[in-house]
Design a protein around this motif. Structure first.
Motif, PDB file in Angstrom:
ATOM      1  N   ALA A 229       8.405  42.595  11.767  1.00  0.00           N
ATOM      2  CA  ALA A 229       7.174  42.792  12.530  1.00  0.00           C
ATOM      3  C   ALA A 229       6.332  41.522  12.543  1.00  0.00           C
ATOM      4  CB  ALA A 229       6.388  43.956  11.945  1.00  0.00           C
ATOM      5  N   LEU A 230       6.261  40.826  11.417  1.00  0.00           N
ATOM      6  CA  LEU A 230       5.513  39.579  11.357  1.00  0.00           C
ATOM      7  C   LEU A 230       6.145  38.509  12.245  1.00  0.00           C
ATOM      8  CD1 LEU A 230       4.773  39.440   7.529  1.00  0.00           C
ATOM      9  CD2 LEU A 230       3.083  39.759   9.333  1.00  0.00           C
ATOM     10  N   ALA A 231       7.474  38.462  12.231  1.00  0.00           N
ATOM     11  CA  ALA A 231       8.172  37.490  13.078  1.00  0.00           C
ATOM     12  C   ALA A 231       7.943  37.793  14.548  1.00  0.00           C
ATOM     13  CB  ALA A 231       9.663  37.490  12.748  1.00  0.00           C
ATOM     14  N   LYS A 232       7.985  39.065  14.900  1.00  0.00           N
ATOM     15  CA  LYS A 232       7.758  39.479  16.293  1.00  0.00           C
ATOM     16  C   LYS A 232       6.350  39.130  16.739  1.00  0.00           C
ATOM     17  CE  LYS A 232       8.204  43.469  19.378  1.00  0.00           C
ATOM     18  NZ  LYS A 232       8.527  44.929  19.460  1.00  0.00           N
ATOM     19  N   ALA A 233       5.403  39.178  15.806  1.00  0.00           N
ATOM     20  CA  ALA A 233       4.012  38.860  16.128  1.00  0.00           C
ATOM     21  C   ALA A 233       3.756  37.350  16.178  1.00  0.00           C
ATOM     22  CB  ALA A 233       3.087  39.496  15.100  1.00  0.00           C
ATOM     23  N   ASN A 234       4.777  36.552  15.853  1.00  0.00           N
ATOM     24  CA  ASN A 234       4.681  35.087  15.898  1.00  0.00           C
ATOM     25  C   ASN A 234       3.568  34.539  14.998  1.00  0.00           C
ATOM     26  OD1 ASN A 234       6.793  34.656  17.844  1.00  0.00           O
ATOM     27  ND2 ASN A 234       5.380  35.369  19.424  1.00  0.00           N
ATOM     28  N   VAL A 235       3.500  35.058  13.785  1.00  0.00           N
ATOM     29  CA  VAL A 235       2.470  34.589  12.854  1.00  0.00           C
ATOM     30  C   VAL A 235       3.064  33.892  11.624  1.00  0.00           C
ATOM     31  CG1 VAL A 235       0.787  36.310  13.588  1.00  0.00           C
ATOM     32  CG2 VAL A 235       2.364  36.860  11.719  1.00  0.00           C
TER      33      VAL A 235
ATOM     34  N   HIS B  65       8.170  29.256   4.356  1.00  0.00           N
ATOM     35  CA  HIS B  65       7.195  29.614   5.381  1.00  0.00           C
ATOM     36  C   HIS B  65       6.082  30.471   4.792  1.00  0.00           C
ATOM     37  CE1 HIS B  65      10.517  28.285   7.885  1.00  0.00           C
ATOM     38  NE2 HIS B  65       9.727  28.302   8.941  1.00  0.00           N
ATOM     39  N   MET B  66       4.971  30.515   5.526  1.00  0.00           N
ATOM     40  CA  MET B  66       3.794  31.296   5.148  1.00  0.00           C
ATOM     41  C   MET B  66       3.239  31.947   6.419  1.00  0.00           C
ATOM     42  SD  MET B  66       1.232  28.029   4.618  1.00  0.00           S
ATOM     43  CE  MET B  66      -0.300  28.934   4.833  1.00  0.00           C
ATOM     44  N   ILE B  67       2.012  32.441   6.339  1.00  0.00           N
ATOM     45  CA  ILE B  67       1.377  33.063   7.499  1.00  0.00           C
ATOM     46  C   ILE B  67       0.421  32.075   8.168  1.00  0.00           C
ATOM     47  CG2 ILE B  67      -0.262  34.849   8.233  1.00  0.00           C
ATOM     48  CD1 ILE B  67       2.525  35.918   7.750  1.00  0.00           C
ATOM     49  N   ASP B  68       0.487  32.008   9.478  1.00  0.00           N
ATOM     50  CA  ASP B  68      -0.468  31.240  10.267  1.00  0.00           C
ATOM     51  C   ASP B  68      -1.720  32.111  10.416  1.00  0.00           C
ATOM     52  OD1 ASP B  68      -1.994  30.109  12.314  1.00  0.00           O
ATOM     53  OD2 ASP B  68      -0.249  29.325  13.361  1.00  0.00           O
ATOM     54  N   GLU B  69      -2.732  31.822   9.625  1.00  0.00           N
ATOM     55  CA  GLU B  69      -3.914  32.674   9.586  1.00  0.00           C
ATOM     56  C   GLU B  69      -4.669  32.692  10.917  1.00  0.00           C
ATOM     57  OE1 GLU B  69      -6.281  31.690   6.195  1.00  0.00           O
ATOM     58  OE2 GLU B  69      -4.558  31.679   4.859  1.00  0.00           O
ATOM     59  N   LYS B  70      -4.695  31.562  11.607  1.00  0.00           N
ATOM     60  CA  LYS B  70      -5.358  31.509  12.904  1.00  0.00           C
ATOM     61  C   LYS B  70      -4.654  32.415  13.900  1.00  0.00           C
ATOM     62  CE  LYS B  70      -6.952  28.346  16.522  1.00  0.00           C
ATOM     63  NZ  LYS B  70      -7.017  26.921  16.966  1.00  0.00           N
ATOM     64  N   ALA B  71      -3.308  32.348  13.908  1.00  0.00           N
ATOM     65  CA  ALA B  71      -2.539  33.195  14.821  1.00  0.00           C
ATOM     66  C   ALA B  71      -2.733  34.669  14.481  1.00  0.00           C
ATOM     67  CB  ALA B  71      -1.057  32.819  14.764  1.00  0.00           C
ATOM     68  N   LEU B  72      -2.777  34.981  13.171  1.00  0.00           N
ATOM     69  CA  LEU B  72      -2.972  36.366  12.758  1.00  0.00           C
ATOM     70  C   LEU B  72      -4.336  36.890  13.201  1.00  0.00           C
ATOM     71  CD1 LEU B  72      -1.815  38.786  11.184  1.00  0.00           C
ATOM     72  CD2 LEU B  72      -2.893  37.849   9.131  1.00  0.00           C
ATOM     73  N   SER B  73      -5.348  36.045  13.127  1.00  0.00           N
ATOM     74  CA  SER B  73      -6.701  36.476  13.499  1.00  0.00           C
ATOM     75  C   SER B  73      -6.847  36.692  14.999  1.00  0.00           C
ATOM     76  CB  SER B  73      -7.727  35.447  13.028  1.00  0.00           C
ATOM     77  OG  SER B  73      -7.609  34.234  13.768  1.00  0.00           O
ATOM     78  N   GLN B  74      -5.901  36.165  15.793  1.00  0.00           N
ATOM     79  CA  GLN B  74      -6.016  36.240  17.244  1.00  0.00           C
ATOM     80  C   GLN B  74      -5.083  37.268  17.886  1.00  0.00           C
ATOM     81  OE1 GLN B  74      -5.332  32.170  18.436  1.00  0.00           O
ATOM     82  NE2 GLN B  74      -7.437  31.531  17.962  1.00  0.00           N
ATOM     83  N   ILE B  75      -4.334  38.009  17.074  1.00  0.00           N
ATOM     84  CA  ILE B  75      -3.430  39.002  17.657  1.00  0.00           C
ATOM     85  C   ILE B  75      -4.234  40.147  18.270  1.00  0.00           C
ATOM     86  CG2 ILE B  75      -1.531  38.453  16.100  1.00  0.00           C
ATOM     87  CD1 ILE B  75      -2.251  40.895  14.452  1.00  0.00           C
ATOM     88  N   ASP B  76      -3.640  40.812  19.249  1.00  0.00           N
ATOM     89  CA  ASP B  76      -4.347  41.914  19.905  1.00  0.00           C
ATOM     90  C   ASP B  76      -4.298  43.173  19.039  1.00  0.00           C
ATOM     91  OD1 ASP B  76      -1.807  43.227  20.376  1.00  0.00           O
ATOM     92  OD2 ASP B  76      -1.530  41.917  22.108  1.00  0.00           O
ATOM     93  N   ASP B  77      -5.063  44.169  19.438  1.00  0.00           N
ATOM     94  CA  ASP B  77      -5.185  45.388  18.648  1.00  0.00           C
ATOM     95  C   ASP B  77      -3.848  46.115  18.505  1.00  0.00           C
ATOM     96  OD1 ASP B  77      -7.845  44.858  18.372  1.00  0.00           O
ATOM     97  OD2 ASP B  77      -8.507  46.294  19.892  1.00  0.00           O
ATOM     98  N   GLU B  78      -3.063  46.113  19.556  1.00  0.00           N
ATOM     99  CA  GLU B  78      -1.774  46.816  19.518  1.00  0.00           C
ATOM    100  C   GLU B  78      -0.835  46.175  18.502  1.00  0.00           C
ATOM    101  OE1 GLU B  78       1.941  48.067  22.476  1.00  0.00           O
ATOM    102  OE2 GLU B  78       0.159  47.068  23.295  1.00  0.00           O
TER     103      GLU B  78
END
Length: 254
Positions: free
Chosen positions: A155-161, A181-194
Protein backbone atom coordinates in the motif's frame (compact mmCIF):
# COMPACT_ATOMS: atom_id res chain seq x y z
CA UNK A 1 22.62 -23.93 -3.29
CA UNK A 2 20.86 -26.85 -1.55
CA UNK A 3 17.08 -26.73 -1.44
CA UNK A 4 15.54 -26.24 2.03
CA UNK A 5 14.54 -29.34 3.96
CA UNK A 6 10.74 -29.47 4.10
CA UNK A 7 9.56 -30.28 7.60
CA UNK A 8 7.66 -33.57 7.38
CA UNK A 9 8.14 -37.05 8.90
CA UNK A 10 9.02 -38.45 5.47
CA UNK A 11 11.54 -35.75 4.46
CA UNK A 12 13.16 -35.68 7.91
CA UNK A 13 13.45 -39.43 8.32
CA UNK A 14 16.98 -40.35 9.38
CA UNK A 15 17.87 -36.70 10.05
CA UNK A 16 18.35 -34.74 13.27
CA UNK A 17 19.35 -31.19 14.15
CA UNK A 18 21.22 -29.10 16.69
CA UNK A 19 19.41 -26.09 18.18
CA UNK A 20 21.61 -22.97 18.04
CA UNK A 21 23.51 -22.43 21.27
CA UNK A 22 24.14 -18.74 20.58
CA UNK A 23 23.66 -16.12 17.86
CA UNK A 24 26.82 -16.68 15.83
CA UNK A 25 24.60 -17.73 12.92
CA UNK A 26 23.44 -14.12 12.51
CA UNK A 27 26.76 -12.39 13.19
CA UNK A 28 27.09 -11.65 9.46
CA UNK A 29 23.49 -10.45 9.01
CA UNK A 30 23.42 -6.66 8.93
CA UNK A 31 19.72 -6.67 7.98
CA UNK A 32 17.23 -8.59 10.12
CA UNK A 33 13.62 -9.13 8.91
CA UNK A 34 10.86 -7.60 11.04
CA UNK A 35 7.07 -7.50 11.04
CA UNK A 36 4.58 -4.88 12.19
CA UNK A 37 4.09 -6.60 15.54
CA UNK A 38 7.68 -5.68 16.43
CA UNK A 39 7.49 -1.99 15.51
CA UNK A 40 7.11 -0.44 18.95
CA UNK A 41 10.07 -2.24 20.50
CA UNK A 42 12.33 -2.41 17.45
CA UNK A 43 12.01 1.28 16.52
CA UNK A 44 13.44 2.35 19.88
CA UNK A 45 16.37 -0.03 19.57
CA UNK A 46 17.60 0.13 15.97
CA UNK A 47 16.97 2.04 12.75
CA UNK A 48 14.31 0.47 10.55
CA UNK A 49 14.24 0.54 6.76
CA UNK A 50 12.50 -0.78 3.68
CA UNK A 51 14.42 -2.86 1.16
CA UNK A 52 13.24 -4.40 -2.09
CA UNK A 53 13.86 -8.09 -2.69
CA UNK A 54 12.43 -10.07 -5.59
CA UNK A 55 10.13 -7.16 -6.50
CA UNK A 56 8.65 -7.06 -3.00
CA UNK A 57 9.29 -4.56 -0.25
CA UNK A 58 10.54 -5.88 3.08
CA UNK A 59 10.71 -4.30 6.52
CA UNK A 60 14.11 -4.79 8.16
CA UNK A 61 16.09 -3.69 11.17
CA UNK A 62 19.47 -2.22 10.28
CA UNK A 63 21.99 -3.94 12.55
CA UNK A 64 25.23 -2.85 10.89
CA UNK A 65 26.89 -0.27 8.68
CA UNK A 66 28.49 -2.77 6.32
CA UNK A 67 27.45 -6.08 4.84
CA UNK A 68 28.70 -9.15 6.65
CA UNK A 69 28.82 -7.69 10.17
CA UNK A 70 26.01 -7.46 12.72
CA UNK A 71 26.99 -4.84 15.29
CA UNK A 72 24.41 -6.13 17.77
CA UNK A 73 26.06 -9.57 18.06
CA UNK A 74 29.37 -10.01 19.82
CA UNK A 75 30.74 -13.38 20.93
CA UNK A 76 27.36 -14.89 20.07
CA UNK A 77 25.45 -12.57 22.43
CA UNK A 78 22.88 -9.89 21.58
CA UNK A 79 23.92 -6.43 22.71
CA UNK A 80 20.63 -4.60 22.16
CA UNK A 81 17.51 -4.20 24.27
CA UNK A 82 15.12 -5.80 21.78
CA UNK A 83 15.94 -9.05 20.02
CA UNK A 84 14.04 -9.61 16.73
CA UNK A 85 11.79 -12.68 16.59
CA UNK A 86 13.59 -14.05 13.53
CA UNK A 87 16.54 -14.94 15.73
CA UNK A 88 14.39 -17.26 17.86
CA UNK A 89 13.07 -19.41 15.01
CA UNK A 90 16.24 -19.86 12.92
CA UNK A 91 17.05 -22.17 11.10
CA UNK A 92 13.35 -22.79 10.48
CA UNK A 93 11.33 -20.59 8.15
CA UNK A 94 8.10 -20.64 6.17
CA UNK A 95 8.40 -20.74 2.39
CA UNK A 96 5.32 -19.77 0.41
CA UNK A 97 4.50 -21.95 -2.59
CA UNK A 98 1.43 -20.55 -4.30
CA UNK A 99 -1.12 -20.09 -1.53
CA UNK A 100 0.47 -22.73 0.66
CA UNK A 101 3.13 -22.16 3.30
CA UNK A 102 5.72 -24.85 3.99
CA UNK A 103 7.87 -24.97 7.11
CA UNK A 104 11.46 -25.61 6.07
CA UNK A 105 14.86 -26.09 7.68
CA UNK A 106 17.94 -24.32 6.32
CA UNK A 107 20.38 -27.01 5.16
CA UNK A 108 23.16 -24.41 4.98
CA UNK A 109 22.86 -23.58 8.66
CA UNK A 110 25.38 -26.22 9.70
CA UNK A 111 22.83 -27.47 12.22
CA UNK A 112 21.59 -30.51 10.30
CA UNK A 113 23.01 -33.67 11.81
CA UNK A 114 23.25 -37.41 11.43
CA UNK A 115 20.52 -39.39 13.18
CA UNK A 116 22.61 -40.45 16.14
CA UNK A 117 24.20 -37.08 16.95
CA UNK A 118 21.38 -34.54 17.15
CA UNK A 119 17.80 -34.04 18.26
CA UNK A 120 15.00 -35.67 16.23
CA UNK A 121 12.55 -33.56 14.24
CA UNK A 122 9.76 -36.10 14.83
CA UNK A 123 9.18 -38.99 17.22
CA UNK A 124 8.36 -42.55 16.16
CA UNK A 125 4.66 -41.67 15.91
CA UNK A 126 5.37 -38.82 13.49
CA UNK A 127 4.75 -36.07 16.06
CA UNK A 128 7.02 -33.04 16.17
CA UNK A 129 9.49 -32.87 19.01
CA UNK A 130 8.75 -30.25 21.65
CA UNK A 131 11.55 -27.94 20.50
CA UNK A 132 10.46 -28.13 16.85
CA UNK A 133 6.77 -27.66 17.68
CA UNK A 134 7.53 -24.52 19.70
CA UNK A 135 9.41 -22.99 16.78
CA UNK A 136 6.70 -23.94 14.29
CA UNK A 137 4.01 -22.28 16.41
CA UNK A 138 6.11 -19.14 16.69
CA UNK A 139 6.68 -19.20 12.94
CA UNK A 140 2.97 -19.51 12.19
CA UNK A 141 2.20 -16.53 14.38
CA UNK A 142 4.95 -14.36 12.92
CA UNK A 143 4.11 -15.46 9.36
CA UNK A 144 0.62 -14.02 9.66
CA UNK A 145 2.14 -10.75 10.86
CA UNK A 146 4.66 -10.78 8.01
CA UNK A 147 1.81 -11.22 5.54
CA UNK A 148 0.02 -8.22 7.04
CA UNK A 149 3.28 -6.28 6.85
CA UNK A 150 3.64 -7.13 3.15
CA UNK A 151 0.15 -5.81 2.45
CA UNK A 152 0.98 -2.60 4.29
CA UNK A 153 4.23 -2.12 2.38
CA UNK A 154 2.46 -2.75 -0.92
CA UNK A 155 0.00 0.00 0.00
CA UNK A 156 2.85 2.39 0.78
CA UNK A 157 4.54 1.58 -2.52
CA UNK A 158 1.28 2.12 -4.40
CA UNK A 159 0.92 5.50 -2.70
CA UNK A 160 4.42 6.46 -3.95
CA UNK A 161 5.66 7.57 -0.54
CA UNK A 162 8.76 5.35 -0.28
CA UNK A 163 12.08 7.09 -0.90
CA UNK A 164 15.80 6.21 -0.51
CA UNK A 165 17.70 7.11 2.63
CA UNK A 166 19.44 10.51 2.25
CA UNK A 167 23.02 10.38 1.00
CA UNK A 168 24.06 12.65 3.86
CA UNK A 169 23.06 9.95 6.35
CA UNK A 170 25.00 7.36 4.36
CA UNK A 171 28.15 9.49 4.46
CA UNK A 172 27.77 10.51 8.11
CA UNK A 173 27.32 6.90 9.17
CA UNK A 174 29.95 5.49 6.82
CA UNK A 175 27.21 3.21 5.55
CA UNK A 176 28.15 0.80 2.76
CA UNK A 177 24.79 -1.01 2.60
CA UNK A 178 22.73 0.00 -0.41
CA UNK A 179 19.00 -0.12 -1.10
CA UNK A 180 17.73 1.29 2.20
CA UNK A 181 14.50 3.27 1.97
CA UNK A 182 12.30 5.36 4.26
CA UNK A 183 9.10 7.41 3.97
CA UNK A 184 8.94 10.64 1.98
CA UNK A 185 7.14 12.73 4.58
CA UNK A 186 6.26 15.51 2.15
CA UNK A 187 4.67 13.03 -0.25
CA UNK A 188 2.79 11.39 2.62
CA UNK A 189 1.40 14.74 3.77
CA UNK A 190 0.09 15.46 0.27
CA UNK A 191 -1.80 12.23 -0.45
CA UNK A 192 -5.54 12.50 -1.02
CA UNK A 193 -8.15 11.33 1.46
CA UNK A 194 -8.89 8.12 -0.42
CA UNK A 195 -5.23 7.08 -0.45
CA UNK A 196 -4.84 8.00 3.23
CA UNK A 197 -7.82 5.82 4.08
CA UNK A 198 -6.37 2.91 2.10
CA UNK A 199 -3.10 3.23 4.05
CA UNK A 200 -4.99 3.25 7.33
CA UNK A 201 -6.99 0.15 6.40
CA UNK A 202 -3.78 -1.63 5.36
CA UNK A 203 -2.16 -0.81 8.75
CA UNK A 204 0.53 1.02 6.80
CA UNK A 205 0.57 4.28 8.76
CA UNK A 206 2.16 2.88 11.96
CA UNK A 207 4.93 1.39 9.82
CA UNK A 208 5.45 4.69 8.00
CA UNK A 209 5.73 6.63 11.26
CA UNK A 210 7.92 4.02 12.98
CA UNK A 211 10.47 3.77 10.19
CA UNK A 212 11.20 7.49 10.07
CA UNK A 213 11.04 7.94 13.82
CA UNK A 214 13.61 5.14 14.20
CA UNK A 215 16.26 6.85 12.07
CA UNK A 216 17.93 8.70 14.96
CA UNK A 217 18.80 5.24 16.33
CA UNK A 218 21.62 5.24 13.77
CA UNK A 219 23.68 7.01 16.45
CA UNK A 220 23.54 3.71 18.34
CA UNK A 221 25.18 1.98 15.37
CA UNK A 222 28.02 4.46 15.60
CA UNK A 223 28.61 3.61 19.25
CA UNK A 224 28.30 -0.13 18.61
CA UNK A 225 30.81 0.14 15.78
CA UNK A 226 33.36 1.38 18.29
CA UNK A 227 32.44 -1.40 20.76
CA UNK A 228 32.18 -4.18 18.19
CA UNK A 229 34.20 -3.01 15.16
CA UNK A 230 34.13 -4.60 11.74
CA UNK A 231 36.01 -3.29 8.72
CA UNK A 232 34.46 0.19 8.53
CA UNK A 233 35.69 2.88 10.90
CA UNK A 234 33.06 4.18 13.30
CA UNK A 235 31.90 7.77 12.74
CA UNK A 236 32.77 10.27 15.45
CA UNK A 237 30.10 12.92 14.94
CA UNK A 238 26.95 11.07 13.85
CA UNK A 239 24.78 12.63 16.57
CA UNK A 240 25.26 16.07 15.04
CA UNK A 241 23.46 14.93 11.88
CA UNK A 242 20.15 14.90 13.75
CA UNK A 243 20.56 18.24 15.52
CA UNK A 244 17.67 20.54 14.59
CA UNK A 245 16.72 18.27 11.68
CA UNK A 246 13.03 18.71 11.04
CA UNK A 247 13.04 16.46 7.96
CA UNK A 248 13.38 13.32 10.07
CA UNK A 249 10.45 13.83 12.42
CA UNK A 250 6.69 13.65 12.09
CA UNK A 251 4.28 16.30 13.28
CA UNK A 252 1.37 14.20 14.52
CA UNK A 253 -0.82 17.30 14.84
CA UNK A 254 -0.90 17.93 11.07
Amino acid sequence: MPTPLVLSPKECQGKTWHPPTDLHFAADQALIPLHLGELAKAATTMPLAFIKENREWQLVGLCGIETGHNLFIKNGKWLGHYRPEWLSTYPFEIVTVGKKGLVTFNRNSGLLAEESTGEPFFDEQGQMSEAVAARVEALKTSHRKHQATQKALSALAKANVITPWPETLHSQLGLSINGLHMIDEKALSQIDDETFLSLRKAQALPIAYAVNLSLPQTHLLGRLARLNPGYVAAPENLDSFFDNDEDLSFDFDD
